[in-house]
Write an enzyme that holds these catalytic residues in place. Structure first.
Site, PDB file in Angstrom:
ATOM      1  N   ARG A  51      33.476  42.755  37.073  1.00 28.31           N
ATOM      2  CA  ARG A  51      33.078  41.826  38.138  1.00 28.31           C
ATOM      3  C   ARG A  51      31.777  41.117  37.760  1.00 28.31           C
ATOM      4  O   ARG A  51      31.650  39.905  37.924  1.00 28.31           O
ATOM      5  CB  ARG A  51      32.911  42.614  39.445  1.00 28.31           C
ATOM      6  CG  ARG A  51      32.767  41.792  40.708  1.00 28.31           C
ATOM      7  CD  ARG A  51      33.013  42.704  41.913  1.00 28.31           C
ATOM      8  NE  ARG A  51      32.512  42.153  43.144  1.00 28.31           N
ATOM      9  CZ  ARG A  51      33.162  41.259  43.903  1.00 28.31           C
ATOM     10  NH1 ARG A  51      34.340  40.798  43.507  1.00 28.31           N
ATOM     11  NH2 ARG A  51      32.643  40.822  45.033  1.00 28.31           N
ATOM     12  N   ARG A  78      37.270  43.133  43.132  1.00 29.35           N
ATOM     13  CA  ARG A  78      36.819  44.500  43.370  1.00 29.35           C
ATOM     14  C   ARG A  78      37.958  45.445  42.992  1.00 29.35           C
ATOM     15  O   ARG A  78      39.134  45.090  43.080  1.00 29.35           O
ATOM     16  CB  ARG A  78      36.455  44.703  44.847  1.00 29.35           C
ATOM     17  CG  ARG A  78      35.329  43.811  45.355  1.00 29.35           C
ATOM     18  CD  ARG A  78      35.092  44.056  46.840  1.00 29.35           C
ATOM     19  NE  ARG A  78      33.994  43.237  47.367  1.00 29.35           N
ATOM     20  CZ  ARG A  78      34.144  42.049  47.931  1.00 29.35           C
ATOM     21  NH1 ARG A  78      35.377  41.540  48.059  1.00 29.35           N
ATOM     22  NH2 ARG A  78      33.109  41.378  48.381  1.00 29.35           N
ATOM     23  N   HIS A  89      32.174  37.003  48.363  1.00 28.82           N
ATOM     24  CA  HIS A  89      30.883  37.322  48.985  1.00 28.82           C
ATOM     25  C   HIS A  89      30.734  36.532  50.281  1.00 28.82           C
ATOM     26  O   HIS A  89      31.037  35.334  50.326  1.00 28.82           O
ATOM     27  CB  HIS A  89      29.720  36.945  48.051  1.00 28.82           C
ATOM     28  CG  HIS A  89      29.577  37.853  46.878  1.00 28.82           C
ATOM     29  ND1 HIS A  89      28.944  37.486  45.711  1.00 28.82           N
ATOM     30  CD2 HIS A  89      29.987  39.142  46.690  1.00 28.82           C
ATOM     31  CE1 HIS A  89      28.965  38.500  44.855  1.00 28.82           C
ATOM     32  NE2 HIS A  89      29.598  39.502  45.426  1.00 28.82           N
TER      33      HIS A  89
END
Length: 200
Positions: A144, A51, A167
Site C-alpha cells: 500500500r 488494504r 482515505h
C-alpha cells in the site's frame, strides 16, 4: 486534564519496496497454480494499494475486465472502484485459468477455501523470507505504501491517490507525500551539500 497536551505520536519514515525487491518477490512465485496466485496477488496489491481486508473480500463478481476495474468494499462499508493495469489483469487471468471450482472468492487457499486476511499476510511474509528481503517489512501494508509512493512519483495528484486508497481525508495521504519529499531531499543533498560545495 484539559490543559495537558497529548503526547505526540511517533512518525516513522515510510519505507516502500524497491523495484529490485518487487522483482525478487515475483521470482519466488514460479509457475505453479499457487505461484500464479501469489504473483497475481502481489501485482494487484502493488497496482491498487488495497488494504489487506479489501483484498481478502474481493469476489469474482467484483471484477470487470472490460472496464479494467475492481469494485472494493472499504472501511465503513464505503464502496469504491479501483483500476488494474494490463499486466495485472493478465496475471489475474492466468491464475483464474488454473482454477476448476465454483468458489465466488477471487483468492483461494491451497485447500480451496477463501483466503483470509491473515492468510494473505502469511503468504506475503513467507515470500519475503524466500526472497531474502532485508531492510523492509514484507507485508500487504508495505504494498500500500509502495503503491502510493510510486503513483506520486509517476505524476498522480494527492486527491487521486486519496480516492484510490479510500482515505476519508488527505491527512494520511500527505504522510506518503512527506515521506517521498524526504527521500527526494536526501538525494538532492548531493547537489547542494554546504560542506561539499565549500570545498573546505
Amino acid at each position: 486534564m484539559a490543559t495537558i497536551k497529548p503526547p505526540r505520536t511517533e512518525q516513522k519514515v515510510i519505507r516502500p519496496f524497491t523495484k529490485q525487491q518487487i522483482a525478487d518477490l515475483l521470482t519466488t512465485c514460479g509457475d505453479s497454480p499457487t505461484g500464479l496466485r501469489n504473483r497475481a496477488m502481489i501485482l494487484t496489491m502493488l497496482d491498487t494499494g488495497l488494504r489487506v481486508s479489501e483484498m481478502a473480500a474481493i469476489q469474482l463478481k467484483d471484477m470487470d475486465f472490460d472496464k479494467e476495474t475492481i469494485i472494493v468494499m472499504g472501511k465503513g462499508a464505503k464502496q469504491r472502484i479501483v483500476r488494474i493495469g494490463h499486466k495485472t489483469q493478465e496475471s489475474i487471468l492466468r491464475y483464474l485459468l488454473t482454477r476448476q471450482d465454483e468458489c465466488p472468492a477471487l483468492w483461494l487457499s491451497t485447500t480451496g477455501t477463501d483466503l483470509s486476511t491473515e492468510g494473505i499476510k502469511v503468504v506475503i511474509r513467507e515470500l519475503g523470507k524466500r526472497a531474502g528481503l532485508t531492510g523492509v517489512r514484507c507485508s500487504p501494508h508495505t504494498f500500500r505504501h509502495t503503491f502510493a509512493t510510486q503513483s506520486l512519483i509517476n505524476g498522480a495528484g494527492e486527491f487521486e491517490v486519496q480516492s484510490l486508497l479510500g482515505h476519508s481525508t488527505l491527512t494520511m495521504t500527505k504522510r506518503y507525500t512527506a515521506s517521498l519529499r524526504s527521500e527526494y531531499a536526501v538525494q538532492e543533498h548531493k547537489k547542494f551539500s554546504p560542506v561539499d560545495n565549500m570545498r573546505l
